[in-house]
Design an enzyme around this catalytic site. Structure first.
Site, PDB file in Angstrom:
ATOM      1  N   ALA A 124       0.865  -1.182   0.000  1.00 31.75           N
ATOM      2  CA  ALA A 124       0.000   0.000   0.000  1.00 31.75           C
ATOM      3  C   ALA A 124       0.899   1.227   0.000  1.00 31.75           C
ATOM      4  O   ALA A 124       1.832   1.338   0.801  1.00 31.75           O
ATOM      5  CB  ALA A 124      -0.939  -0.005   1.202  1.00 31.75           C
ATOM      6  N   ARG A 214     -12.118   7.333  -8.374  1.00 35.57           N
ATOM      7  CA  ARG A 214     -12.070   7.398  -6.912  1.00 35.57           C
ATOM      8  C   ARG A 214     -12.759   8.661  -6.407  1.00 35.57           C
ATOM      9  O   ARG A 214     -12.147   9.720  -6.274  1.00 35.57           O
ATOM     10  CB  ARG A 214     -10.622   7.321  -6.438  1.00 35.57           C
ATOM     11  N   SER A 273      -6.917 -10.538  -6.263  1.00 34.70           N
ATOM     12  CA  SER A 273      -7.135  -9.239  -5.623  1.00 34.70           C
ATOM     13  C   SER A 273      -7.968  -8.364  -6.535  1.00 34.70           C
ATOM     14  O   SER A 273      -7.850  -8.450  -7.766  1.00 34.70           O
ATOM     15  CB  SER A 273      -5.770  -8.560  -5.378  1.00 34.70           C
ATOM     16  N   HIS A 275      -7.686  -5.142  -5.668  1.00 35.04           N
ATOM     17  CA  HIS A 275      -7.015  -3.909  -5.243  1.00 35.04           C
ATOM     18  C   HIS A 275      -7.773  -3.229  -4.093  1.00 35.04           C
ATOM     19  O   HIS A 275      -7.866  -1.997  -4.025  1.00 35.04           O
ATOM     20  CB  HIS A 275      -6.875  -2.960  -6.429  1.00 35.04           C
ATOM     21  N   ARG A 278     -10.404  -0.608  -4.986  1.00 35.96           N
ATOM     22  CA  ARG A 278      -9.985   0.760  -5.309  1.00 35.96           C
ATOM     23  C   ARG A 278      -9.887   1.032  -6.805  1.00 35.96           C
ATOM     24  O   ARG A 278      -9.760   2.184  -7.212  1.00 35.96           O
ATOM     25  CB  ARG A 278      -8.602   1.050  -4.683  1.00 35.96           C
ATOM     26  N   ARG A 313     -10.403  -8.896   7.689  1.00 38.61           N
ATOM     27  CA  ARG A 313     -10.357  -8.158   8.945  1.00 38.61           C
ATOM     28  C   ARG A 313     -10.335  -9.067  10.179  1.00 38.61           C
ATOM     29  O   ARG A 313     -10.132  -8.599  11.291  1.00 38.61           O
ATOM     30  CB  ARG A 313     -11.594  -7.228   9.063  1.00 38.61           C
TER      31      ARG A 313
END
Ligand SMILES: Cc1cc2nc3c(=O)[nH]c(=O)nc-3n(C[C@H](O)[C@H](O)[C@H](O)COP(=O)(O)O)c2cc1C
Ligand SMILES: *[C@@H]1O[C@H](CO)[C@@H](O)[C@H](O)[C@H]1NC(C)=O
Ligand SMILES: *[C@@H]1O[C@H](CO)[C@@H](O)[C@H](O)[C@H]1NC(C)=O
Ligand SMILES: *[C@@H]1O[C@H](CO)[C@@H](O)[C@H](O)[C@H]1NC(C)=O
Length: 395
Positions: A124, A214, A273, A275, A278, A313
């Site tokens: 990241a 975004r 993934s 991302h 995003r 998470r």
């Protein structure tokens, strides 16, 4: 009247659809920190799970900094789905099984390198938005906790500064974006620099061939770092892999077709993934991609190493991905948020996740985390929730 109509509609479409999205489910952190003022960093002791770091960072960081991390593409449907999808599938706990050594079974190898746990720090950019020591905290915490770190090319610290903070013998995989329109000498120079810094593999991110839309980030002028439309192709991969002795992993696989092509092109490992939601809103989560591979080409999990990230998470989330054959699981935002506490915060997040994995594996009757299989999860629970669609994947 309106209220009862809503309740009826909710019952008709299934209780799941009626639940509001929760960035962090309420497990009492606000009750535990009644005096926390805006801009204040809560005590690290108050962090009891990974979602707490999101709460802490949101409260502590300037809005611009937090927004850069929190942002997803478009309406952030993929960002939310990445987290929610894990709760569509529930475990099938087994009992009367001796799991007393489960906490000693978290070790794994990633491309032949040994680590203490089957999860890693995903690349990241811009750790400096969270802490002045930026990526140095992440590389040191990964070293101390013996997990894999993948520094991002667009880090706040340089590749060399991050390398200098490694402990003796620490393995890192360097993430790179490649400019397919650039001269080969430029690409070669980037590879040489990565090798010189001592990285053990290159992570080539392929899911960002165009900019991400975004919206949240655009409001605070912390949008996408890229400007071009890339001309990536498998021929390009075949060419660049010859420019370095390091293995080149592909990050951002989102379909079974591309997973199979990666096998054909002898890619040593892939990272499923989107991302972190995003890049393209509406892209499926890595758990959904893993299910697709499991249903249509399960041999891929044996042919190459498959990793996955996005929305993880909890320890339980890690176990659900491992159950499908994923070898290691990455986390992006949770470690960036934990970094507001510096190295200590990142280490605490790592420790919490290790403990959760061991506890959860023990409680579902998995004595050895490295041997968890698809039978640990009831994969039908999720697809029944999708309006009675044809169940896919292992039952
Ligand atoms: C702030 C931020 C910056 C990111 N920068 C990169 C990057 O430079 N290169 C890359 O391959 N992925 C990047 N990603 C994606 C992560 O590697 C990872 O796929 C994603 O964060 C996983 O989702 P999670 O945040 O829900 O764990 C970034 C993610 C975030 C949150
Ligand atoms: C596993 O748990 C036991 C307690 O049951 C503890 O003594 C041991 O240190 C733990 N091992 C690891 C690797 O965490
Ligand atoms: C917020 O980000 C800026 C970089 O844009 C950085 O200089 C600043 O230190 C960050 N704030 C905090 C509290 O980390
Ligand atoms: C890469 O190198 C291998 C072995 O040296 C060679 O067989 C292959 O043709 C090369 N591929 C490309 C695209 O240059």
């Amino acid at each position: 009247m309106i209220k009862s109509a809503l309740v009826t509609a909710a019952l008709a479409t299934g209780a799941w659809a009626a639940r509001p999205f929760l960035n962090e489910p309420d497990t009492g952190i606000q009750l535990a920190l009644p005096d926390l003022t805006v801009g204040e960093l809560p005590p690290l002791d108050a962090m009891v799970g990974l979602p707490d770091f999101d709460y802490a960072a949101r409260n502590y960081l300037p809005i611009r900094n937090y927004t850069y991390y929190r942002n997803g593409a478009g309406g952030e449907w993929s960002y939310r789905n990445n987290m929610e999808i894990f709760h569509q599938f529930r475990f099938r706990p087994r009992s009367m099984i001796d799991i007393s050594n489960v906490n000693q079974t978290l070790k794994t190898t990633i491309l032949g390198h040994e680590f203490s746990a089957p999860f890693f720090i995903s690349p990241a950019a811009r750790a400096g938005y969270g802490h002045p020591d930026a990526e140095l905290n992440l590389v040191k915490a990964a070293g101390a906790q013996d997990i894999l770190y993948m520094p991002a090319l667009y880090a706040t610290k340089t590749i060399e500064e991050i390398a200098a903070a490694k402990k003796e013998g620490q393995v890192v995989f360097q993430q790179l974006y490649l400019d397919s329109t650039a001269d080969d000498e430029i690409t070669k120079a980037l590879f040489d620099r990565t090798e010189a810094a001592g990285a053990d593999a290159i992570v080539f991110t392929i899911d960002s061939a165009a900019n991400g839309n975004r919206q949240r980030a655009a409001r605070f002028d912390v949008g996408s770092a890229f400007v071009s439309y890339e001309a990536y192709s498998w021929e390009y991969y075949d060419k660049v892999r010859n420019m370095t002795d390091l293995p080149i992993i592909l990050k951002g696989i989102g379909s079974v077709e591309d997973a199979k092509l990666a096998v054909e092109h002898k890619v040593p490992a892939i990272i499923l993934s989107n991302h972190g939601g995003r890049q393209v809103d509406g892209s499926q989560s890595s758990l959904e991609t893993a299910l697709e591979i499991h249903a249509e080409a399960p041999e891929v999990f044996e042919q190459i190493e498959v990793y996955a990230d996005g929305g993880v998470r909890y320890g339980a989330d890690v176990l659900k991905l491992l159950a499908l054959g994923v070898k290691a699981v990455g986390l992006g935002r949770p470690f960036m948020y934990a970094n507001v506490f510096g190295q200590e915060g990142v280490e605490k997040a790592i420790e919490l996740l290790k403990t959760e994995i061991a506890y959860d594996a023990g409680n579902i009757g998995v004595p050895d985390v490295s041997k968890i299989g698809p039978e640990a999860v009831n994969w039908r629970t999720g697809f029944c929730g999708f309006g009675g669609g044809k169940p896919q994947g292992p039952r």
